[in-house]
Write an enzyme that holds these catalytic residues in place. Sequence first.
Site: not given
Length: 875
Positions: A676, A726, A825
């Site tokens: 992502h 992901d 992230s």
Amino acid sequence: MTLARFVLALMLGALPEVVGFDSVLNDSLHHSHRHSPPPGPHYPYYLPTQQRPPRTRPPPPLPRFPRPPRALPAQRPHALQAGHTPRPHPWGCPAGEPWVSVTDFGAPCLRWAEVPPFLERSPPASWAQLRGQRHNFCRSPDGAGRPWCFYGDARGKVDWGYCDCRHGSVRLRGGKNEFEGTVEVYASGVWGTVCSSHWDDSDASVICHQLQLGGKGIAKQTPFSGLGLIPIYWSNVRCRGDEENILLCEKDIWQGGVCPQKMAAAVTCSFSHGPTFPIIRLAGGSSVHEGRVELYHAGQWGTVCDDQWDDADAEVICRQLGLSGIAKAWHQAYFGEGSGPVMLDEVRCTGNELSIEQCPKSSWGEHNCGHKEDAGVSCTPLTDGVIRLAGGKGSHEGRLEVYYRGQWGTVCDDGWTELNTYVVCRQLGFKYGKQASANHFEESTGPIWLDDVSCSGKETRFLQCSRRQWGRHDCSHREDVSIACYPGGEGHRLSLGFPVRLVDGENKKEGRVEVFINGQWGTICDDGWTDKDAAVICRQLGYKGPARARTMAYFGEGKGPIHVDNVKCTGNERSLADCIKQDIGRHNCRHSEDAGVICDYFGKKASGNSNKESLSSVCGLRLLHRRQKRIIGGKNSLRGGWPWQVSLRLKSSHGDGRLLCGATLLSSCWVLTAAHCFKRYGNSTRSYAVRVGDYHTLVPEEFEEEIGVQQIVIHREYRPDRSDYDIALVRLQGPEEQCARFSSHVLPACLPLWRERPQKTASNCYITGWGDTGRAYSRTLQQAAIPLLPKRFCEERYKRRFTGRMLCAGNLHEHKRVDSCQGDSGGPLMCERPGESWVVYGVTSWGYGCGVKDSPGVYTKVSAFVPWIKSVTKL
């Protein structure tokens, strides 16, 4: 009644009774009660030389101060003065009165070297010339006004006040030379004398010490009949013999009556070792036990050059003056520059001589020195609480020992701090110091006197610090405090230096720089902060290796005041104080700009060739792993402690190196992150760069390297509208296995086994990153310990959104919240295999907000993708 009115009334015969002396003095000599003297001739204030007949008319006008009888026309008063020339000194009290150290309202003066930068109000002009002076005598630095000094008021603030310059001064009058005479004391504008009742050699020695006219005083007496009209101030003076001046002795205020034998106190200042030894005095010190060494030779006073001057020479000087205790040599006009000739040079005593005359030395008057090299000594009396450093190469280093009940003993190092060291070194006359290792000096065999000492840094004496009772401890001599003190400038001169410490570093040689000013630790702003400034800080702390500056709160933000800004060191200064060009406390900074340093820095990158040979087959090693600290709920990580942590950054039109995501280094050329991370800006390699070896995002560092991206591989099953699959891989630019250069700060992480279940094999897990800390994104790499949670809990919380290719982790209690957030992230969730290496079990993927109760973070389970990772990277 004023003195002028009194004298006039006396001359006119108009006094019905004689006024008591203490009513004229107004208690200026420490006498607080008042008397109503009886009338009559038996309570005289002045002792007349003969009975006055009745007068029928006023006599001619008399001078305010009667002259001495004609029998003493050529004799003059004697008092301490440079060369005994009666002229005013432009910086202080009139020559001959250097001992005044209280204001005219009785407040004790502070030493000029101890005056803080912040003052209650502005002092008279030109006082900065006196900075660094160790004495506390009243001075008038501009040469125009009355002498004054600084003092501490009742609120703890520093103020200034004028001084009565001659109050309490003494002089000798009527002797054959300056070393003998009747003792006269100055108070309330009048010279007076002392009744000789109980006057002995101890009292006389204090007078000689105060006038610096020798090591021993012999008590004498002078008939009042030869003194003229003069007041009597005291009787029954009771000195111990070691007081600094006569005001400190016990005594009785004269209340009239008959002085035994009608004799005034007098002294002869002599030298205990005979007339063949030169006459010596100590000048410029804050007490009779220290000062510049001056010799009386060929009819004049002169100084001694400090070439080869050491503690053995000081021992002889103290012995010759009759001063026992700890002898210490001082250099380069530590007690101020003298005047007159330089008498001696190259003095080389063994320490056993009775006089400096017996020591090897140059001939009288032969030297190659100026007064900037005047030698000094201190002879510290052995009283309870005196301290010394023993067992070292000099008086500046060794075991800390305290004198108590006739015996030297040591101090235990339990709870010992830098502030304790600062107080000790300052008391010994040094500017700063550091604690030495316990085995650096030979162990003592005496008692251990003190333990659990705690100083605030404001104390002027070591015994003012809090501590256990004498002799109470739970220590052995292996825990004795040892200290090395360092000079504050030329000749060990104490100046306006500030204690410095390094805080929140990974070891004692690095950290945020904090300085102790005005009783409070504070920071330094990094405006203009360079390696030259760092070099001075490290030198002040005793480190000699290369120094590196760190800016932008590299070691975390401090608290309290920001003391200093715009430091401008050349790199050659001895201390921070020499570099400060701006007023203390003046700045335009926040704690996000706190300066730091790394001392003894020898960081080097490993070469590409050596990496390939020694580290290419190794993963999951933390070469700098020395401690664990406990992103949200996290703390600063150890620099270099997570060498596989890298960052994915935007470049070109999307931003100037802005942090986008965290990532994990798997090999020299491959990086693992979240898919992502490329959702917004696409998968064009030209838009991204990877930074390895980073710790502080805004500070360039030695191991830091930014590498371009050659290839981006997103898992083929990933969909931007979903959270499953992901995961992504990034190939760095460069030849195979030579993209990122491995070092202690750049190393790869290990991959887990295929389908390995970390909940059963890993108990020590951490997340790392530069993400949200609750206030803002962190500038330094954060770490947080985090527990892995059972699969069923995550399935119950997130329902169908949670798949078998995910795992979740985090604390469930709000007061212990630990989570990864936006900036993390793609970053790693690392767990340690017991006794083995660190494995990347998760890639930070998603969650419901940041640190929300009962909403742990969700991570891509790396073990589910091991075959795919190996097929892409060929690892």
